[in-house]
Design a protein around this motif. Structure first.
Motif, PDB file in Angstrom:
ATOM      1  N   HIS A   1     -11.318   5.151  11.074  1.00  0.00           N
ATOM      2  CA  HIS A   1     -12.172   3.994  10.777  1.00  0.00           C
ATOM      3  C   HIS A   1     -11.975   3.540   9.337  1.00  0.00           C
ATOM      4  O   HIS A   1     -11.844   2.334   9.066  1.00  0.00           O
ATOM      5  N   SER A   2     -11.936   4.494   8.405  1.00  0.00           N
ATOM      6  CA  SER A   2     -11.743   4.146   6.988  1.00  0.00           C
ATOM      7  C   SER A   2     -10.385   3.504   6.758  1.00  0.00           C
ATOM      8  O   SER A   2     -10.255   2.566   5.962  1.00  0.00           O
ATOM      9  N   VAL A   3      -9.365   4.014   7.435  1.00  0.00           N
ATOM     10  CA  VAL A   3      -8.010   3.462   7.289  1.00  0.00           C
ATOM     11  C   VAL A   3      -7.975   2.014   7.763  1.00  0.00           C
ATOM     12  O   VAL A   3      -7.459   1.121   7.078  1.00  0.00           O
ATOM     13  N   ARG A   4      -8.548   1.776   8.921  1.00  0.00           N
ATOM     14  CA  ARG A   4      -8.551   0.424   9.483  1.00  0.00           C
ATOM     15  C   ARG A   4      -9.332  -0.546   8.587  1.00  0.00           C
ATOM     16  O   ARG A   4      -8.898  -1.673   8.331  1.00  0.00           O
ATOM     17  N   GLU A   5     -10.468  -0.092   8.083  1.00  0.00           N
ATOM     18  CA  GLU A   5     -11.303  -0.926   7.211  1.00  0.00           C
ATOM     19  C   GLU A   5     -10.564  -1.272   5.916  1.00  0.00           C
ATOM     20  O   GLU A   5     -10.609  -2.413   5.447  1.00  0.00           O
ATOM     21  N   PHE A   6      -9.876  -0.298   5.349  1.00  0.00           N
ATOM     22  CA  PHE A   6      -9.132  -0.523   4.108  1.00  0.00           C
ATOM     23  C   PHE A   6      -8.051  -1.586   4.321  1.00  0.00           C
ATOM     24  O   PHE A   6      -7.897  -2.510   3.514  1.00  0.00           O
ATOM     25  N   LEU A   7      -7.317  -1.474   5.417  1.00  0.00           N
ATOM     26  CA  LEU A   7      -6.237  -2.418   5.687  1.00  0.00           C
ATOM     27  C   LEU A   7      -6.774  -3.827   5.980  1.00  0.00           C
ATOM     28  O   LEU A   7      -6.182  -4.826   5.572  1.00  0.00           O
TER      29      LEU A   7
ATOM     30  N   LEU B   1       0.855  -1.189   0.000  1.00  0.00           N
ATOM     31  CA  LEU B   1       0.000   0.000   0.000  1.00  0.00           C
ATOM     32  C   LEU B   1       0.889   1.236   0.000  1.00  0.00           C
ATOM     33  O   LEU B   1       1.727   1.404   0.895  1.00  0.00           O
ATOM     34  N   LEU B   2       0.698   2.090  -0.978  1.00  0.00           N
ATOM     35  CA  LEU B   2       1.431   3.352  -1.072  1.00  0.00           C
ATOM     36  C   LEU B   2       0.468   4.499  -0.798  1.00  0.00           C
ATOM     37  O   LEU B   2      -0.458   4.742  -1.578  1.00  0.00           O
ATOM     38  N   THR B   3       0.657   5.205   0.321  1.00  0.00           N
ATOM     39  CA  THR B   3      -0.165   6.385   0.584  1.00  0.00           C
ATOM     40  C   THR B   3       0.487   7.601  -0.094  1.00  0.00           C
ATOM     41  O   THR B   3       1.692   7.627  -0.317  1.00  0.00           O
ATOM     42  N   GLY B   4      -0.323   8.596  -0.403  1.00  0.00           N
ATOM     43  CA  GLY B   4       0.224   9.780  -1.063  1.00  0.00           C
ATOM     44  C   GLY B   4       0.671   9.514  -2.475  1.00  0.00           C
ATOM     45  O   GLY B   4       1.605  10.146  -2.984  1.00  0.00           O
TER      46      GLY B   4
ATOM     47  N   LEU C   1      -0.794  -0.967  -4.367  1.00  0.00           N
ATOM     48  CA  LEU C   1      -2.111  -0.345  -4.207  1.00  0.00           C
ATOM     49  C   LEU C   1      -1.868   1.148  -4.043  1.00  0.00           C
ATOM     50  O   LEU C   1      -1.078   1.552  -3.181  1.00  0.00           O
ATOM     51  N   ALA C   2      -2.525   1.957  -4.853  1.00  0.00           N
ATOM     52  CA  ALA C   2      -2.277   3.407  -4.826  1.00  0.00           C
ATOM     53  C   ALA C   2      -3.589   4.173  -4.789  1.00  0.00           C
ATOM     54  O   ALA C   2      -3.958   4.867  -5.743  1.00  0.00           O
TER      55      ALA C   2
ATOM     56  N   PRO D   1      -2.358  -5.726   3.125  1.00  0.00           N
ATOM     57  CA  PRO D   1      -1.057  -5.543   2.471  1.00  0.00           C
ATOM     58  C   PRO D   1       0.076  -6.152   3.298  1.00  0.00           C
ATOM     59  O   PRO D   1      -0.025  -6.297   4.519  1.00  0.00           O
ATOM     60  N   ASP D   2       1.162  -6.508   2.613  1.00  0.00           N
ATOM     61  CA  ASP D   2       2.356  -7.021   3.278  1.00  0.00           C
ATOM     62  C   ASP D   2       3.265  -5.880   3.737  1.00  0.00           C
ATOM     63  O   ASP D   2       4.151  -6.090   4.572  1.00  0.00           O
ATOM     64  N   MET D   3       3.068  -4.707   3.146  1.00  0.00           N
ATOM     65  CA  MET D   3       3.891  -3.544   3.481  1.00  0.00           C
ATOM     66  C   MET D   3       3.090  -2.277   3.221  1.00  0.00           C
ATOM     67  O   MET D   3       2.266  -2.226   2.303  1.00  0.00           O
ATOM     68  N   VAL D   4       3.338  -1.260   4.037  1.00  0.00           N
ATOM     69  CA  VAL D   4       2.804   0.081   3.792  1.00  0.00           C
ATOM     70  C   VAL D   4       3.977   1.027   3.609  1.00  0.00           C
ATOM     71  O   VAL D   4       4.947   0.994   4.384  1.00  0.00           O
ATOM     72  N   ILE D   5       3.915   1.852   2.560  1.00  0.00           N
ATOM     73  CA  ILE D   5       4.877   2.940   2.374  1.00  0.00           C
ATOM     74  C   ILE D   5       4.091   4.227   2.536  1.00  0.00           C
ATOM     75  O   ILE D   5       3.211   4.538   1.727  1.00  0.00           O
TER      76      ILE D   5
END
Length: 308
Positions: free
Chosen positions: A41-47, A4-7, A28-29, A52-56
C-alpha cells in the motif's frame, strides 16, 4: 526525467547517487523509513504521489555465503516481496520505464561458462544462495512478462557480476569475498600474523567488478533503455581464482605471510563468469582494473574507519 531509486542507502544505490550529479535527471532517493518496500500500500501511494518517469530498483537483503546460509527465509521472502511490490505498483500506476537490478547468482550451478542471459531457469541453482536467487529470478521474469504484454513499457533487468567497492560491507558475517578479505588481511598485518586461511582450495573462479563501474553503466542505461536488451549481463567478461584475489589484496595492503587452505569450508560454484556479448553490443565497457579497484576500496575502508 524524475527517477525513483530504491535502495539508495545500499552500496549500489549510493554509488549511483554519486554519479547522478553528472546527469540532468532528478533522483528521488527515499530511505526505507520513508518508503517501506515490504508494504504494498505504501509503495503504491508513493508512486501515485510522485509519478516518476523511471524506477531503478536496487533495494534488497544482500550478503555473502555465510549470511545466505544463516537466514535463507529472509533472503527469499523479503527480496521476493520487495520486487513484486515495486514492479506491480509501477505497472499499475503507469511508470513507463523500470530498471531491475538482479544478480548472476540466478544462473544454474552447472551451467557452462561464460553464462549467457538465456540460461536463466535451465538448471538447478547453487544451494548456498538459492533463496536470494529465486527472488531475483521472480523479479526478472515479472519484468519480462510486463515488457512482452504491455506495448510501450520498458521493464528491463541488469544482471551484474559480483561487486565490491565504495560503501561495501566489511563485516565477515555479512560481506562478500573481496571486502571480507580486505578486512582479514588488514587485521593480519596489524596483528603481525604469519598466515591467513582461505576457504577451500582457492581455485574456484569469480568475476568481481568495481561497483562504481556498475553505477556508470546504470547512468548509461538510463538514456539508452529503449535499445537495451531485456536482460543484460554487466561485468568484466574475465575472471580470477580466489587465490589470485588474495594475492592482489595482499600486495595492495602489504601482507607477506603465507596462505593456508581450509578444505572443510564451502566454496560455492566453481566458476561464475558472465557472457558480455550483449554488453559489448550495447556499447559499454568497464573502466577499473582489479588492482586499481582494490586500492580504491582499501583507501575507502581506511577513510571510513570500519576498523573497530
Amino acid at each position: 526525467m524524475k527517477i525513483l531509486l530504491t535502495g539508495a542507502n545500499g552500496m549500489v544505490g549510493k554509488n549511483i547517487l554519486r554519479l547522478s550529479t553528472k546527469t540532468p535527471h532528478k533522483f528521488l532517493a527515499p530511505s526505507s523509513a520513508e518508503l517501506n518496500l515490504l508494504d504494498s500500500h505504501s509503495v503504491r501511494e508513493f508512486l501515485q504521489n510522485e509519478k516518476p518517469d523511471m524506477v531503478i530498483h536496487c533495494a534488497g537483503v544482500v550478503g555473502g555465503i555465510q549470511a545466505n546460509i544463516a537466514d535463507p527465509v529472509k533472503f527469499l521472502v523479503d527480496n521476493t516481496q520487495m520486487g513484486i511490490n515495486i514492479i506491480t505498483a509501477s505497472l499499475d500506476t503507469g511508470v513507463p520505464n523500470f530498471i531491475n537490478l538482479s544478480s548472476s547468482c540466478m544462473y544454474p550451478r552447472g551451467a557452462q561458462n561464460p553464462l549467457s542471459e538465456e540460461l536463466i531457469l535451465t538448471g538447478e541453482l547453487e544451494p548456498t544462495n538459492e533463496g536470494y536467487a529465486l527472488a531475483k529470478i521472480t523479479s526478472t521474469r515479472l519484468c519480462e512478462y510486463i515488457s512482452n504484454t504491455h506495448s510501450g513499457l520498458s521493464y528491463k533487468t541488469v544482471i551484474p557480476c559480483n561487486l565490491y567497492g565504495y560503501y561495501d560491507k566489511f563485516d565477515p558475517k555479512h560481506s562478500h569475498m573481496i571486502p571480507a578479505v580486505i578486512k582479514k588481511i588488514h587485521d593480519a598485518v596489524i596483528n603481525k600474523s604469519s598466515s591467513i586461511d582461505i576457504w577451500g582450495d582457492g581455485e574456484a573462479r569469480r568475476e568481481f567488478m568495481f561497483v562504481e563501474d556498475l553505477a556508470d553503466f546504470v547512468v548509461y542505461a538510463i538514456d539508452n533503455i529503449n535499445k537495451m536488451p531485456q536482460n543484460i549481463n554487466v561485468g568484466l567478461g574475465t575472471d580470477y581464482t580466489i587465490n589470485e584475489y588474495y594475492k592482489v589484496i595482499a600486495e595492495v595492503i602489504g601482507f607477506e605471510g603465507e596462505f593456508i587452505h581450509d578444505l572443510s569450508k564451502p566454496v560455492g560454484m566453481k566458476q561464475k563468469l558472465i557472457d558480455d556479448s550483449k554488453l559489448a553490443e550495447f556499447g559499454w565497457r568497464h573502466k577499473t582494473s582489479l588492482k586499481e579497484g582494490v586500492l580504491k576500496t582499501y583507501k575507502h575502508y581506511l577513510r571510513e574507519d570500519y576498523n573497530d
